[in-house]
Enzyme design. Sequence first.
Site, mmCIF file in Angstrom:
data_model
loop_
_atom_site.group_PDB
_atom_site.id
_atom_site.type_symbol
_atom_site.label_atom_id
_atom_site.label_comp_id
_atom_site.label_asym_id
_atom_site.label_seq_id
_atom_site.Cartn_x
_atom_site.Cartn_y
_atom_site.Cartn_z
ATOM 1 N N ASP A 408 58.864 99.535 75.343
ATOM 2 C CA ASP A 408 58.093 100.019 76.592
ATOM 3 C C ASP A 408 57.564 101.433 76.034
ATOM 4 O O ASP A 408 58.853 102.571 76.417
ATOM 5 C CB ASP A 408 58.321 99.149 78.374
ATOM 6 C CG ASP A 408 58.414 98.115 78.112
ATOM 7 O OD1 ASP A 408 57.184 97.168 78.376
ATOM 8 O OD2 ASP A 408 59.517 97.528 78.909
ATOM 9 N N ASP A 547 56.473 88.523 78.477
ATOM 10 C CA ASP A 547 57.811 89.549 78.823
ATOM 11 C C ASP A 547 57.936 89.913 80.884
ATOM 12 O O ASP A 547 56.746 89.207 81.600
ATOM 13 C CB ASP A 547 56.602 91.214 78.490
ATOM 14 C CG ASP A 547 57.678 91.942 78.832
ATOM 15 O OD1 ASP A 547 58.655 92.319 79.371
ATOM 16 O OD2 ASP A 547 57.821 93.602 79.351
#
Length: 590
Positions: A408, A547
């Site tokens: 991320d 996710d």
Amino acid sequence: MNVLDSSFLCLDIGTTAVRGIAHRVRAARIVRSAIHSVDSTDTVFALKAVIDELERQIGGHFDSAFVTGNFGPVVFDMSVQNTRWGGEHKITPGDVRTQIGKITPPDGFYPMHIVPLRYDGNTEKNMSTPVSRTDSQLISVFGVIFYANARLAQIYGYLRRAHIQAAGFFDPQFLLNFTLRTRHENTLFIDLGAAHATGALWTDRGVVWMYKTRTGGDEITRRIADGLGIDCDDAERIKRASMTAFPRDMDRFTPADPAYDFSRADIGDIAMPAMTEILDEIRAAAGAAITKYHPTKIILSGGGADTDSIADYIADIFGIGVQTVGADAAVRALGDYVWGTQAARVRAYQARRDTIAQIGTRLSQMWRIRRPRTQSIPILPSTLAFNMRAPQTYALFRAGGISMIHVDIMDGFFVDRVAGGIDELKYIRAHTRAHLYVHLMTESPAVWAADAADAGADTIVVSGGTAGVRAAVAEIHRRGRRAGIALAPDMGVATLKPILREIDDVLVMSVRPGAGGQEFIPDALRKIRTLAATRRKYNLGFRITVDGGINDKTAQLCWAAGADALVAGSYLAHSTDFPLAVQSLLKNHQ
């Protein structure tokens, strides 16, 4: 441009600021980018400062630059050209160029952009291109953007004094249309500049209306300075800090600046009527075009776009939704456009490179000892939950059979958090051969995507709802990486419909972006099922990754709904037996 080894510079020359972006090109890829801006009414000083800084960051010298910005007065015209031949005639590019050559600019103006809107013949109407068609007549309609020679000559003078040449001039709305307008969507562009405000309406055919107001943000500053008896520099600074489109009750009692005794409401009482005059002028000029073409979106740019609540104010005036883009949107779009003009050469280079690679692969296979292929485990540990600077983390991943890692990157603007980063990605790449699946929670996704590709990302997912998603996907594919789009919890699957055929992965966010350890949002299962059904129905090739909130229970629900891969953070990080935790997520996976 030499796509093997070169650099190119793009400049946005405004009334009170200069912005620049530079790209370093090697092996038909952008390997380094830099952006810099300087606020100053001394344009030559600002140009030199921007160029010097970008040369320092890129590590090279620029002799020329592609230029956008404030080009002064504008005239827009739809020019109709009619050519008749004595009999049947095979139309050539030269015939179209001859028609273009007959377009006469107004006195003192130069045609910056000539955009084909329509081609008609005697036998066929509304042709996408007339070239190679046989007909006795060609009627062409061009949308032409003319700019004043005097202002262009002034900009040429600025560039000469900054010791750089112009490689080409491009209208800002032309560039924003190229980068930001969605296909089949008519879009009204409004730029709230210092000297003028500009409006332009673009469709799939091209520009159909354009107008520049008599005044801009400088007029608002002047009225504040005159009305409150302060100098223009202070007026400009206070305007930027205090001006709001929708005043609040406490603004009447809140000082606009500690050095003065007038309030924020006093600023609004002067500034907003002036802003309203500018917007009303654009609305009146655009009335017929809006009625005819029904734009579904306004894209707002320029310095005035930073005014508090101005997007909502404009949406109320025009009755059209507003998307605000950053002050550097035009110069970034210029960089994308210039690089896009090299697409054919890039493809040719990549084709040659791929051919050579295929030959090398075939030769190496003649001597290679064949080994059984191992199947990738579709579980991606999230770097937010692990210390990626610790060697034991990579050992743990190897023990669990991990072959893909979810990275991320958050810029602090798209979400209210800064995490990851290009340097972090480079470090991870240097310490693992795993497939790096990078989710960019950032604004300006095309530039971040280019940097992520250079840092070693294998799959790059951009966040839906950010400006320039389509350009980012194209950039990712140009660099030979897999491209995906993240679907936030508040986004419907239908928003992906225009681009599903162009992407390799859909990342369904089952928590709100920005933080780990959140609970799974059940509505994600409906989205997964819809995407899986759409993929089957239309024989599409994208992968579905999920996710957020993944554990041994939610994993089974995701597999049943049709997911292909899962991102897990807290569940894996807090497990006492990492390999066993990975296997628990794979239960019932087909």
